[in-house]
Enzyme design. Structure first.
Site, PDB file in Angstrom:
ATOM      1  N   GLU A 164     126.149 -27.957 -58.744  1.00 25.49           N
ATOM      2  CA  GLU A 164     125.434 -26.862 -59.696  1.00 25.49           C
ATOM      3  C   GLU A 164     124.493 -25.837 -58.640  1.00 25.49           C
ATOM      4  O   GLU A 164     123.371 -25.645 -59.096  1.00 25.49           O
ATOM      5  CB  GLU A 164     124.356 -27.660 -60.360  1.00 25.49           C
ATOM      6  CG  GLU A 164     125.083 -28.594 -61.236  1.00 25.49           C
ATOM      7  CD  GLU A 164     124.063 -29.037 -62.527  1.00 25.49           C
ATOM      8  OE1 GLU A 164     122.914 -28.833 -62.485  1.00 25.49           O
ATOM      9  OE2 GLU A 164     124.753 -29.965 -63.531  1.00 25.49           O
ATOM     10  N   GLU A 269     129.221 -35.414 -64.409  1.00 23.98           N
ATOM     11  CA  GLU A 269     127.965 -36.316 -65.196  1.00 23.98           C
ATOM     12  C   GLU A 269     128.149 -36.125 -66.691  1.00 23.98           C
ATOM     13  O   GLU A 269     128.863 -34.850 -66.929  1.00 23.98           O
ATOM     14  CB  GLU A 269     126.647 -35.422 -64.974  1.00 23.98           C
ATOM     15  CG  GLU A 269     126.110 -35.553 -63.524  1.00 23.98           C
ATOM     16  CD  GLU A 269     124.779 -34.489 -63.311  1.00 23.98           C
ATOM     17  OE1 GLU A 269     124.432 -34.073 -64.208  1.00 23.98           O
ATOM     18  OE2 GLU A 269     124.258 -34.542 -62.116  1.00 23.98           O
TER      19      GLU A 269
END
Ligand SMILES: *[C@@H]1O[C@H](CO)[C@@H](O)[C@H](O)[C@H]1NC(C)=O
Ligand SMILES: *[C@@H]1O[C@H](CO)[C@@H](O)[C@H](O)[C@H]1NC(C)=O
Length: 493
Positions: A164, A269
């Site tokens: 990210e 995730e």
């Protein structure tokens, strides 16, 4: 007399057969086109896992990380097996610590690791807004130390070059070329020094502005001979909350977005927590034929309860574990999950002509476009910062498997079920792979040539206690004694 002898012989064969079939070595996982495959059985490998970082990413210190304490590893591996998972993802480790025993225990339990190479500590990650201040030799040395140490374990499935890093307008303007440079550097290091080709990927915040552009940019090469593409792409997705369908959750759009991807894609995730306890119905969708031609499974965020409230278990300060309702729910779904076979995958892909086929994925090298929507890709990344390390390798303890004793497999920590009672399960790890101490595997034909990794003939093994048997068939001492006894008996008759 002859009959007895025949009986003994068939018994012996049966016995030998069982010993060989029940346990094998840990097979490395490789990337082939759009899929992960077991490099030995050639079956597709689907990730069924959890993210694991007790204490959060910032709990990495000079003397502690998630794989530095064998006692807590055993405790948690017992529960990984209870969940029925085959992979964990860890966000941060300290390569100066010894990870051999925890990695050996994971390997023995049949569990693979996907490892992020960054940490929140200074000089160990890119600054997303000013990446040029942090893409330097100190940073790269850290990255290569993690790669060097963990590349020696067969159960290291892959590395994440970043997580990210691109997550808003500013980072999207500046960081993409730096992420791509780190991927390239890691791949070059692995090519030069690893015994096998370990895949390198990126884990993305799933934002519609960047979903397709970023994955395409990280997939592309400047020309057909170049290999600077991510080997896999992780998507952090929290869009299925409570009761949903493929359509209402938007999973159908996700599948659409990655149908043409030439590399494996999976959820690095998942597990929205807006509806508690979590139901995990998305698991049924993720491992269904609607998705498995495009997605290679996923990892639930996350094993331990932290302040952001995504935990499956709660840790007491004395190390006791309390299972939460989410743990029971996830176990129920993972228990009911049948992973697709090679046949299933081929059929699902054939049924949908809009999915890029495996053959095309293998042949297609996506050439970089001039621009990618919403991304700044023109930033000039400093050249050659990694070249000394790639030429000479970095100085760090090389990971290797160690011998494990019977009592290494049992945890003494208290475990409580989700009703607060003593947990009824077995507190001993089920050994599915036989692990013998090994010397670190070395790249065949010297360490600094940059030729293709290929398969390695394992360095001869000589463990801490001098047991020298890796590379030969996995025969335990007990088996050996039993075989000798049978042979003596047979002779006798
Ligand atoms: C690692 O994998 C290679 C290739 O399959 C195999 O030859 C070797 O025995 C494995 N090593 C261990 C320690 O499992
Ligand atoms: C996939 O490829 C086809 C053919 O090249 C193209 O028409 C389509 O737009 C692509 N889909 C995506 C999501 O990129």
């Amino acid at each position: 007399m002859r009959e007895i002898r025949q009986h003994l012989l068939s018994f012996l064969l049966l016995f030998l057969g069982c010993a060989c079939v029940a346990r094998g070595y840990v097979n490395p996982i490789e990337v082939e086109g759009k899929h992960f495959i077991d490099s030995v059985t050639k079956q597709p490998f689907y990730i069924k896992g959890v993210d694991y970082q007790p204490g959060g990413s910032s709990d990495v210190t000079s003397d502690k990380d998630p794989l530095s304490d064998p006692d807590t590893c055993v405790r948690d591996i017992v529960l990984f097996q209870e969940l029925g998972i085959n992979t964990i993802r860890i966000y941060s480790v300290n390569p100066d610590l010894d990870h051999d025993k925890c990695m050996s225990l994971l390997a023995a339990a049949g569990i693979y690791l996907i490892l992020d190479v960054n940490s929140p500590l200074e000089n160990q990650h890119l600054n997303r807004y000013e990446p040029w201040t942090t893409y330097n030799e100190i940073y790269l040395e850290h990255v290569f130390k993690v790669v060097e140490q963990f590349s020696h374990y067969n159960n290291t499935l892959g590395f994440f070059a970043g997580n990210e890093i691109i997550n808003d307008e500013e980072s999207a303007k500046r960081a993409p070329p730096y992420v791509k440079a780190v991927v390239r550097d890691m791949k070059d290091y692995i090519k030069a020094h690893s015994a096998r080709p370990i895949p390198v990927g990126y884990s993305a915040a799933d934002d519609l502005d960047y979903r397709v552009p970023l994955s395409s940019y990280l997939e592309c090469c400047e020309n057909v001979d170049e290999d600077i593409s991510v080997d896999f792409y992780g998507v952090n997705s929290y869009q299925w909350c409570g009761t949903q369908t493929m359509e209402s959750s938007g999973y159908d759009k996700l599948v659409e977005a990655y149908k043409n991807y030439t590399k494996p894609v999976f959820f690095s995730e998942f597990g929205c927590n807006k509806v508690l306890p979590r139901q995990f119905n998305e698991i049924e969708a993720l491992y269904s034929k609607e998705m498995y031609a495009v997605f290679s499974g996923g990892l639930v965020y996350e094993f331990t309860q932290e302040s952001n409230n995504y935990g499956l278990v709660e840790l007491d300060s004395d190390g006791a574990v309390r299972l939460l309702k989410d743990f029971d729910m996830l176990k129920k779904h993972y228990d009911n999950t049948k992973l697709p076979t090679a046949d299933d995958v081929t059929k699902a892909a054939a049924a949908d002509s809009s999915v890029l086929g495996q053959k095309d994925a293998l042949e297609k090298v996506p050439i970089c476009e001039k621009s990618y929507k919403n991304l700044g890709i023109s930033g000039k990344v400093a050249d050659g910062l990694a070249s000394d390390f790639i030429k000479n390798s970095v100085d760090i303890m090389k990971g290797h498997y160690v011998n494990l004793e019977e009592n290494d497999f049992t945890t003494t920590y208290d475990i409580f079920d989700s009703n607060g009672n003593n947990w009824a399960g077995s507190k001993t790890i089920r050994q599915v792979n036989s692990i013998d101490a090994t010397e670190p595997q070395t790249k065949p034909g010297g360490s600094s040539s940059a030729s293709d990794g290929g398969s390695s003939s394992e360095a001869s093994a000589n463990g801490a206690n001098g047991k020298k048997n890796a590379g030969s068939a996995p025969v335990s001492p007990v088996t050996a004694i039993a075989i000798s006894a049978f042979l003596i008996l047979i002779n006798f008759f």
